[in-house]
Write an enzyme that holds these catalytic residues in place. Structure first.
Site, PDB file in Angstrom:
ATOM      1  N   GLU A 158       0.934  -1.171  -0.181  1.00 14.88           N
ATOM      2  CA  GLU A 158      -0.042  -0.041  -0.097  1.00 14.88           C
ATOM      3  C   GLU A 158       0.865   1.166  -0.017  1.00 14.88           C
ATOM      4  O   GLU A 158       1.799   1.373   0.798  1.00 14.88           O
ATOM      5  CB  GLU A 158      -0.795  -0.092   1.278  1.00 14.88           C
ATOM      6  CG  GLU A 158      -1.853   1.158   1.401  1.00 14.88           C
ATOM      7  CD  GLU A 158      -2.878   1.302   0.322  1.00 14.88           C
ATOM      8  OE1 GLU A 158      -3.555   0.342  -0.030  1.00 14.88           O
ATOM      9  OE2 GLU A 158      -2.420   2.210  -0.722  1.00 14.88           O
ATOM     10  N   PHE A 159       0.503   2.084  -0.852  1.00 10.32           N
ATOM     11  CA  PHE A 159       1.372   3.458  -0.866  1.00 10.32           C
ATOM     12  C   PHE A 159       0.699   4.583  -0.664  1.00 10.32           C
ATOM     13  O   PHE A 159       1.219   5.585  -0.706  1.00 10.32           O
ATOM     14  CB  PHE A 159       1.787   3.727  -2.505  1.00 10.32           C
ATOM     15  CG  PHE A 159       2.740   2.493  -2.847  1.00 10.32           C
ATOM     16  CD1 PHE A 159       3.992   2.252  -2.442  1.00 10.32           C
ATOM     17  CD2 PHE A 159       2.414   1.609  -3.771  1.00 10.32           C
ATOM     18  CE1 PHE A 159       4.776   1.193  -2.764  1.00 10.32           C
ATOM     19  CE2 PHE A 159       3.138   0.489  -3.987  1.00 10.32           C
ATOM     20  CZ  PHE A 159       4.433   0.367  -3.749  1.00 10.32           C
ATOM     21  N   LEU A 160      -0.699   4.422  -0.013  1.00  7.69           N
ATOM     22  CA  LEU A 160      -1.400   5.494   0.065  1.00  7.69           C
ATOM     23  C   LEU A 160      -0.872   6.547   1.187  1.00  7.69           C
ATOM     24  O   LEU A 160       0.113   6.117   2.143  1.00  7.69           O
ATOM     25  CB  LEU A 160      -2.981   5.214   0.579  1.00  7.69           C
ATOM     26  CG  LEU A 160      -3.078   4.587   2.038  1.00  7.69           C
ATOM     27  CD1 LEU A 160      -3.088   5.459   3.352  1.00  7.69           C
ATOM     28  CD2 LEU A 160      -4.570   4.011   1.893  1.00  7.69           C
ATOM     29  N   CYS A 273       4.586   5.283   9.328  1.00  4.47           N
ATOM     30  CA  CYS A 273       5.485   4.258   8.138  1.00  4.47           C
ATOM     31  C   CYS A 273       6.765   4.443   8.299  1.00  4.47           C
ATOM     32  O   CYS A 273       7.739   3.712   8.191  1.00  4.47           O
ATOM     33  CB  CYS A 273       4.728   4.405   7.109  1.00  4.47           C
ATOM     34  SG  CYS A 273       3.240   3.519   6.885  1.00  4.47           S
ATOM     35  N   LYS A 334       0.638  15.115  10.785  1.00  9.54           N
ATOM     36  CA  LYS A 334       0.706  15.949   9.756  1.00  9.54           C
ATOM     37  C   LYS A 334      -0.904  16.532   9.735  1.00  9.54           C
ATOM     38  O   LYS A 334      -1.865  15.999  10.582  1.00  9.54           O
ATOM     39  CB  LYS A 334       0.682  15.612   8.330  1.00  9.54           C
ATOM     40  CG  LYS A 334       0.061  14.463   8.114  1.00  9.54           C
ATOM     41  CD  LYS A 334       0.521  14.038   6.625  1.00  9.54           C
ATOM     42  CE  LYS A 334      -0.426  12.829   5.927  1.00  9.54           C
ATOM     43  NZ  LYS A 334       0.239  12.679   4.862  1.00  9.54           N
TER      44      LYS A 334
HETATM   45  N1  LIG Z   1      -1.267   4.266   7.778  1.00 11.10           N
HETATM   46  C1  LIG Z   1      -0.576   4.034   6.574  1.00 11.10           C
HETATM   47  O1  LIG Z   1      -0.736   5.285   6.089  1.00 11.10           O
HETATM   48  C2  LIG Z   1       0.077   3.213   5.894  1.00 11.10           C
HETATM   49  C3  LIG Z   1       0.537   3.528   4.605  1.00 11.10           C
HETATM   50  C4  LIG Z   1       1.125   2.345   3.639  1.00 11.10           C
HETATM   51  C5  LIG Z   1       1.228   0.987   4.499  1.00 11.10           C
HETATM   52  N2  LIG Z   1       0.862   0.978   5.711  1.00 11.10           N
HETATM   53  C6  LIG Z   1       1.231  -0.400   6.482  1.00 11.10           C
HETATM   54  O2  LIG Z   1      -0.195  -1.194   6.242  1.00 11.10           O
HETATM   55  C7  LIG Z   1      -0.209  -1.931   7.396  1.00 11.10           C
HETATM   56  C8  LIG Z   1      -1.452  -1.505   8.404  1.00 11.10           C
HETATM   57  O3  LIG Z   1      -1.287  -0.258   8.927  1.00 11.10           O
HETATM   58  P1  LIG Z   1      -2.590   0.649   9.578  1.00 11.10           P
HETATM   59  O4  LIG Z   1      -1.912   1.963   9.575  1.00 11.10           O
HETATM   60  O5  LIG Z   1      -3.611   0.324   8.790  1.00 11.10           O
HETATM   61  O6  LIG Z   1      -2.486  -0.099  10.863  1.00 11.10           O
HETATM   62  P2  LIG Z   1      -3.602   0.005  12.175  1.00 11.10           P
HETATM   63  O7  LIG Z   1      -3.165  -0.116  13.303  1.00 11.10           O
HETATM   64  O8  LIG Z   1      -4.288   1.287  11.619  1.00 11.10           O
HETATM   65  O9  LIG Z   1      -4.567  -1.007  11.872  1.00 11.10           O
HETATM   66  C9  LIG Z   1      -4.406  -2.364  11.929  1.00 11.10           C
HETATM   67  C10 LIG Z   1      -5.677  -3.235  12.363  1.00 11.10           C
HETATM   68  O10 LIG Z   1      -5.537  -4.588  12.452  1.00 11.10           O
HETATM   69  C11 LIG Z   1      -6.382  -5.255  13.390  1.00 11.10           C
HETATM   70  N3  LIG Z   1      -5.808  -6.233  13.803  1.00 11.10           N
HETATM   71  C12 LIG Z   1      -4.858  -6.756  14.425  1.00 11.10           C
HETATM   72  N4  LIG Z   1      -4.819  -8.025  14.684  1.00 11.10           N
HETATM   73  C13 LIG Z   1      -5.631  -8.355  14.077  1.00 11.10           C
HETATM   74  C14 LIG Z   1      -5.997  -9.858  13.624  1.00 11.10           C
HETATM   75  N5  LIG Z   1      -5.391 -10.871  14.306  1.00 11.10           N
HETATM   76  N6  LIG Z   1      -6.942  -9.989  13.174  1.00 11.10           N
HETATM   77  C15 LIG Z   1      -7.717  -9.038  12.378  1.00 11.10           C
HETATM   78  N7  LIG Z   1      -7.399  -7.699  12.652  1.00 11.10           N
HETATM   79  C16 LIG Z   1      -6.287  -7.538  13.450  1.00 11.10           C
HETATM   80  C17 LIG Z   1      -6.399  -4.018  14.400  1.00 11.10           C
HETATM   81  O11 LIG Z   1      -7.526  -4.124  15.529  1.00 11.10           O
HETATM   82  C18 LIG Z   1      -6.361  -2.878  13.537  1.00 11.10           C
HETATM   83  O12 LIG Z   1      -7.794  -2.348  13.322  1.00 11.10           O
HETATM   84  C19 LIG Z   1       1.160  -1.835   8.499  1.00 11.10           C
HETATM   85  O13 LIG Z   1       1.999  -2.791   7.865  1.00 11.10           O
HETATM   86  C20 LIG Z   1       1.369  -0.261   7.753  1.00 11.10           C
HETATM   87  O14 LIG Z   1       2.873  -0.243   7.763  1.00 11.10           O
HETATM   88  C21 LIG Z   1       0.292   2.038   6.425  1.00 11.10           C
END
Ligand SMILES: NC(=O)c1ccc[n+]([C@@H]2O[C@H](COP(=O)([O-])OP(=O)(O)OC[C@H]3O[C@@H](n4cnc5c(N)ncnc54)[C@H](O)[C@@H]3O)[C@@H](O)[C@H]2O)c1
Length: 475
Positions: A158-160, A273, A334
């Site tokens: 994901e690149f958002l 990230c 931000k």
């Molecule tokens: N936030 C960003 O801007 C962004 C952008 C690109 C990539 N990423 C990557 O995407 C991934 C997710 O990031 P995020 O910001 O959405 O994280 P987040 O913490 O906002 O969301 C993760 C979700 O996973 C759930 N979860 C945890 N364990 C679980 C399980 N066993 N079964 C089901 N659900 C479960 C949590 O309750 C939570 O709602 C990470 O690896 C991050 O590096 C994030």
């Protein structure tokens, strides 16, 4: 297609919502019951308490219970699903490596369910989480361990950017899909039909390892741009009073080979990230016996930026924070988000408390509530009681001895008028985002100013010249 999105946070929820918009049958699954119950209400405030992204709510409202379903149980749903997207949090461990515990727990649960399915059609398990290079291979071995049949693994990073998640998901620069088998590429082409053969969006099919690496190299290069401007541009601007930062930026980036993105100076980049991904890549390289000096320097510069202005206030302006009241504007990492993860404000608060401030008068247009729950832990640190929250910049500034601007919300640009109304000189303004184009008036009226990339300005005999310089720079 029938899709399950596992993990409905900042990535999973917008991803599920946008997929449902394209007519897939999407189940958004999370183990966090409170979160899923909030999404189920369909109530805007409830949803935005968890993920506050422009344009997200209307997509959910439009598709909920038609194409988009929320659940804490996929036991029944798993059978017959075409694609599972794993969007689990992967925070950093202390040593910089990725904490895969959430990811692995979800993967094993999935392995259990898929081993029992009746419908043996091909299923693709897609990593959207940012995970170390080789994790798709690990996922494959976990599925085999559980006895899952007819499956493929994929990496689709994901690149958002937060604050732009919906537009970014609807119209990304690129979609990167790493698979081992044509059958899996083909299933994902159906998922992303709107992007395949798009005239602008690049749809790249590659190996899982390459897709995983693209995410890390891309993110660390972005942070390298940011740290370059902070580590070189800001340092030069703080050394030479007659150097105009904005002109330096324009002059350098006018070269078509040089990126304009990241060509600004700031109090460091935060968010969930950048810091985590660069630490993870450093760890991965080190584990492989490879040097990582460049990435380490990039990381160190970014961390330094988050608090060095407090030191500058002490040794350049002679400001003693002990028992002072400091207004802190901007708490999230931000503008346009309420996400506090790795925000510069976290370090600013810790440092200010350690320097003995009497109170921190905090305000963020979106993140006050998120910040309260972040810092509301008097048992862990009773000093957090010194943070008071306000509903406007004006109220936060009133009665403070100094101001620290940590986030680039547009409304902070017009602050010089508010400052003159609310507080008397020689009030100190510390600007971590270069938000005040009209600072001249303030300095001329006896206020002090320190900004990232600028020299310390105070009202002395030569102040008019200095203030004009600053105004020209920030115009
Ligand atoms: N936030 C960003 O801007 C962004 C952008 C690109 C990539 N990423 C990557 O995407 C991934 C997710 O990031 P995020 O910001 O959405 O994280 P987040 O913490 O906002 O969301 C993760 C979700 O996973 C759930 N979860 C945890 N364990 C679980 C399980 N066993 N079964 C089901 N659900 C479960 C949590 O309750 C939570 O709602 C990470 O690896 C991050 O590096 C994030």
């Amino acid at each position: 297609m029938k899709v399950v999105v596992i993990g409905t946070g900042f990535v999973g929820l917008p991803h599920a919502a946008v997929l449902s918009e394209y007519g897939h049958e999407v189940y958004a699954y999370d183990i966090d019951e409170k979160r899923i119950n909030a999404y189920k209400t369909g109530d805007r405030e409830e949803i935005e308490r968890y993920v506050n992204e422009p344009g997200l709510y209307p997509v959910i409202a439009e598709n909920k219970d038609k194409y988009l379903f929320f659940t804490t149980d996929i036991t029944e749903i798993a059978d017959g699903t075409d694609v599972f997207f794993l969007c689990l949090n992967t925070p950093p461990n202390r040593d910089g490596s990725s904490d895969l515990s959430y990811y692995l727990s979800a993967a094993h649960h999935l392995g259990d369910l898929l081993a029992k399915r009746q419908n043996k059609k091909r299923v693709v398990l897609v990593n959207k989480s940012t995970v170390p290079i080789g994790t798709a291979r690990l996922l494959e071995s976990i599925m085999k361990e559980h006895g899952v049949e007819n499956f493929g693994v994929a990496s689709n990073p994901e690149f958002l950017a937060q604050g732009n998640a919906i537009d970014g998901s609807r119209s990304p620069d690129r979609v990167v899909v790493g698979c081992d088998h044509e059958a899996d590429f083909s299933i994902l082409r159906r998922i992303y039909a709107q992007f395949v053969n798009h005239v602008r969006i690049r749809y790249l099919e590659t190996t899982p390892e390459t897709a995983e690496a693209i995410k890390y190299v891309g993110n660390t290069l972005l942070l390298t741009y940011i740290s370059f401007w902070n580590g070189v541009g800001a340092r030069l601007g703080e050394t030479h009073p007659n150097l105009r930062m904005e002109d330096l930026k324009i002059g350098v980036t006018s070269d078509s080979r040089i990126s304009t993105w990241g060509s600004y100076v700031s109090n460091g980049a935060g968010g969930s990230c950048f810091g985590k991904d660069i630490q993870s890549l450093i760890y991965q390289l080190n584990q492989a016996g490879q040097p990582s000096d460049l990435l380490q320097a990039v990381y160190n510069i970014n961390e330094y930026q988050k608090v060095y202005l407090i030191d500058r206030a002490e040794y350049e302006a002679g400001f003693n924070f002990n028992q002072k009241s400091v207004a802190l504007l901007g708490l999230a990492f931000k503008k346009r988000t309420n996400d506090m993860r790795d925000s510069a404000a976290l370090k600013v608060v810790e440092t200010l408390l350690a320097r003995g401030v009497k109170e921190i008068r905090a305000y963020d247009p979106l993140a006050n509530e998120a910040a309260k729950s972040y810092w509301f832990n008097p048992e862990k640190n009773h000093l957090f009681n010194r943070i008071k929250y306000f509903n406007s910049a004006k109220e936060a500034i009133n009665g403070s001895d100094a101001l620290y601007i940590s986030t680039d919300w547009e409304e902070f640009r017009g602050l010089s008028h508010t400052i003159q109304q609310e507080v008397k000189p020689p009030y100190l303004v510390i600007d971590g985002r270069r938000m005040m184009p009209d600072f001249r008036t303030l300095v001329e009226n006896g206020y002090q100013h320190i900004s990232v990339g600028g020299t310390y300005l105070k009202p002395t005999d030569d102040a008019p010249g200095m203030a004009e310089k600053l105004e020209a720079e920030l115009a």
